[in-house]
Motif scaffolding. Structure first.
Motif, short mmCIF file in Angstrom:
data_model
loop_
_atom_site.label_atom_id
_atom_site.label_comp_id
_atom_site.label_asym_id
_atom_site.label_seq_id
_atom_site.Cartn_x
_atom_site.Cartn_y
_atom_site.Cartn_z
N GLY A 150 53.76 17.28 75.44
CA GLY A 150 53.52 16.92 76.84
C GLY A 150 52.07 16.99 77.27
N GLU A 151 51.15 17.23 76.29
CA GLU A 151 49.75 17.41 76.66
C GLU A 151 49.08 16.12 77.14
OE1 GLU A 151 49.81 17.31 72.08
OE2 GLU A 151 51.12 17.82 73.74
N LEU A 152 49.57 14.97 76.71
CA LEU A 152 48.95 13.71 77.14
C LEU A 152 49.03 13.56 78.66
CD1 LEU A 152 50.10 11.14 74.42
CD2 LEU A 152 47.84 12.14 74.73
N ALA A 153 50.22 13.79 79.21
CA ALA A 153 50.39 13.66 80.66
C ALA A 153 49.60 14.74 81.40
CB ALA A 153 51.86 13.74 81.04
N LEU A 154 49.54 15.94 80.82
CA LEU A 154 48.81 17.03 81.45
C LEU A 154 47.33 16.72 81.55
CD1 LEU A 154 49.19 20.07 82.43
CD2 LEU A 154 48.25 20.67 80.21
N PHE A 155 46.76 16.19 80.46
CA PHE A 155 45.33 15.91 80.43
C PHE A 155 44.97 14.60 81.13
CE2 PHE A 155 45.13 19.10 77.10
CZ PHE A 155 43.91 19.68 77.33
N PHE A 156 45.79 13.56 80.91
CA PHE A 156 45.37 12.21 81.32
C PHE A 156 46.12 11.62 82.49
CE2 PHE A 156 45.12 11.89 76.47
CZ PHE A 156 43.95 12.61 76.45
N SER A 157 47.24 12.25 82.91
CA SER A 157 48.09 11.69 83.96
C SER A 157 48.65 10.33 83.54
CB SER A 157 47.32 11.56 85.28
OG SER A 157 46.87 12.82 85.71
N THR A 158 48.87 10.14 82.25
CA THR A 158 49.44 8.88 81.77
C THR A 158 50.96 8.99 81.77
OG1 THR A 158 49.39 9.69 79.49
CG2 THR A 158 47.48 8.44 80.25
N PRO A 159 51.67 7.84 81.75
CA PRO A 159 53.13 7.89 81.61
C PRO A 159 53.50 8.60 80.32
CG PRO A 159 52.39 5.69 82.24
CD PRO A 159 51.16 6.47 81.89
#
Length: 553
Positions: A150-159
């Motif tokens: 889940g780090e992508l959404a945490l860092f980038f606010s991406t879907p």
């Protein structure tokens, strides 16, 4: 302003109270992708879903014992992204993780969802990372008793890039975006961390799950979101240092700690007597240097800067601009000026700048009540909502002096102004007090920005910055505050200084006729009440913890 202190004033602009009513917090919605994923993966584990309450059992931070803390620490430190954090930041993350119990088959993350941006650490259990391959949903990766996702959404606010589902019963530690941002400032997302994330996902070859971003594009996005390039920051720091030096140097000739018999109050600077033109020019130069560098600083804020920091720097810049314009005009009551505040367009510009600074102060107040806590620990005196609310209410009201001055051209003409207020200032011999009172606000704004930046960059602790800031405030505001107290104690003081009673009461009359004080207080109260309403709409209630916990969402 001296005549003003004791009854401050203004605001036709409190008309802005109406524009202050912020929108009610929007409810959460479920994306079409999430609905399709729910059909495939089964029951939802979304935090806001009614069905989620039976699955989520959060463990309070206060219940952590040594064993729990050590266990969490080991789990978080296994992630290379978090192993590079300073201990103080790591401690905040660990103690605010939320423990979540899940059952086999429960969906944790939906591919394509934009409704949440939490990250999860695996404590125990097995979890599958699902994606589409050849039109079939397959497990691309398994987490067996360890790892994080889940780090992508945490860092980038991406879907959400992929879907995650529990294969067996298990336990997770959830890190929310609010806690992460409050614990780890944006500058801590270093290029090394970005490289690690980039390398990790490149090796696992799951970039096809991302809707539109390639590894290179995502990496570039992260670099843009991190701290601006060092060279530009250094240039701005150099100019800011020069501006602060010019401002302080301009105060040296009038530095005269003593007791003022005329104003019947202690003074730090020479408050009475005529101000020499060369000294006034030096003060104007220092004020404008601070104002310009303050405006430049707005463009140096990182894109991910929290609203509280953005609003604070915006307020300081706008308030300084309003005061600098006012001090440069003939409304300051001195012989040397560059702007005629009684003619268009300057009288409208002066009033507009003052109104805008008050409005931004109201935005600060609204954010103090209903905004996120991220970044509050870098602002002196705003670590909790209990501290921030009165601080920003007072900050808003502090703009009344400039606003009242700006209203003068709408209540009288220049000739009458010179015959009343300006004549009174000269007869009473308080030209120095008038200028010092006005320019002190710009200095205070500059120190706010300076110490907030130093805390953010970890060059000063909150305690060190608070002590230094208190010293600066005492030096700059002793004169206006002590004079205000003297006038409040003896309302007849001004009348005793000069025979021109109309001039002594000039700004009190402006305040009375404009209902400035009443309108401004009403704007502050309406803003605060509306912000509390938004909190109640969002959370259903307001608890004591909401005001005292620096990490309360």
């Amino acid at each position: 302003m001296l005549c003003l202190h004791g009854r401050k004033t203004l605001l036709v602009a409190a008309l802005t109270a109406g524009g202050l009513l912020m929108t009610v917090v929007d409810g959460f919605t479920t994306s079409p992708q999430a609905v399709r994923s729910a059909i495939t993966l089964g029951p939802s584990m979304k935090r806001n879903s009614p069905s989620s309450s039976s699955f989520f059992m959060a463990k309070s931070d206060t219940q952590l014992d040594v064993g729990d803390f050590q266990r969490r620490s080991d789990i978080v430190m296994n992630s290379s992204l978090f192993s590079m954090l300073e201990w103080s930041e790591l401690y905040k993350v660990i103690t605010h993780l939320e423990e979540v119990k899940v059952n086999a088959g429960e969906a944790i993350i939906y591919q394509g969802s934009k409704d949440d941006d939490d990250m999860y650490f695996v404590v125990d259990g097995q979890y599958g990372c699902y994606g589409m391959k050849d039109d079939f949903q397959v497990i691309l990766k398994k987490y067996d008793g360890s790892g994080c996702f889940g780090e992508l959404a945490l860092f980038f606010s991406t879907p959400r890039a992929l879907s995650i589902r529990a294969i067996t019963d298990g336990t997770l530690l959830r890190l929310s975006r609010d806690v992460f941002d409050a614990s780890v400032q944006e500058s801590d997302i270093s290029s090394e961390a970005l490289k690690l994330l980039y390398k990790s996902y490149e090796e696992e070859s799951i970039w096809s799950a991302l809707p539109k971003l390639s590894p290179e594009e995502l990496y570039e996005t992260l670099v843009v979101k991190s701290r601006p390039k060092k060279k530009a920051v250094s240039l701005h720091s150099t100019l800011s240092g020069f501006a602060m030096g010019a401002y302080i140097t301009s105060l040296v000739p009038v530095f005269n700690p003593s007791y003022n018999d005329i104003l019947q109050s202690p003074q730090i600077f020479q408050m009475t007597g005529h101000i020499d033109e060369s000294i006034l020019k030096a003060q104007l130069f220092g004020v404008w240097a601070l104002t310009i560098t303050g405006i430049m600083g707005l463009f140096r804020l990182p894109p991910r800067a929290p609203p509280c920091r953005a609003y604070l720097f915006l307020y300081c810049a706008m308030s300084s601009l309003s005061t600098a314009l006012l001090t440069t005009s003939n409304l300051a009551g001195v012989e040397y000026y560059l702007i005629d505040g009684f003619t268009a367009p300057w009288k409208y510009i002066l009033l507009a700048s003052a109104i805008i600074s008050i409005f931004i102060g109201l935005l600060l107040l609204d954010d103090a009540v209903a905004g996120e806590m991220r970044g509050r620990d870098t602002i002196i005196g705003a670590e909790t909502r209990l501290k921030a609310i009165p601080l920003f209410a007072a900050t808003t009201l502090s703009g009344l002096t400039a606003l009242t001055y700006s209203l003068a051209p709408f209540f009288t003409d220049r000739a009458s102004y010179d015959e009343t207020f300006v004549a009174f200032i000269k007869e009473a011999g308080i030209e120095g007090a008038n200028v010092i009172t006005l320019t002190a606000g710009v200095g205070v704004n500059a120190f706010i920005g300076l110490f907030t930046t130093l805390i953010f960059e970890k060059k000063l602790t909150q305690k060190q910055a608070s002590s230094a800031y208190l010293m600066a405030v005492v030096i700059l505001l002793t004169d206006p505050l002590s004079t205000t107290y003297a006038i409040a104690k003896n309302p007849e003081l001004y009348k005793e200084l000069a025979s021109n009673q109309e001039g002594a009461n000039f700004y009190l009359n402006v305040a009375e006729h404009s209902h400035a004080l009443e309108l401004t207080i009403a704007a502050v109260v309406i803003t605060a009440l509306n912000a509390f309403r938004k909190v109640i709409v969002k959370n259903g209630k307001i608890s004591l913890e909401y005001f005292t916990d620096p990490y309360y969402k």
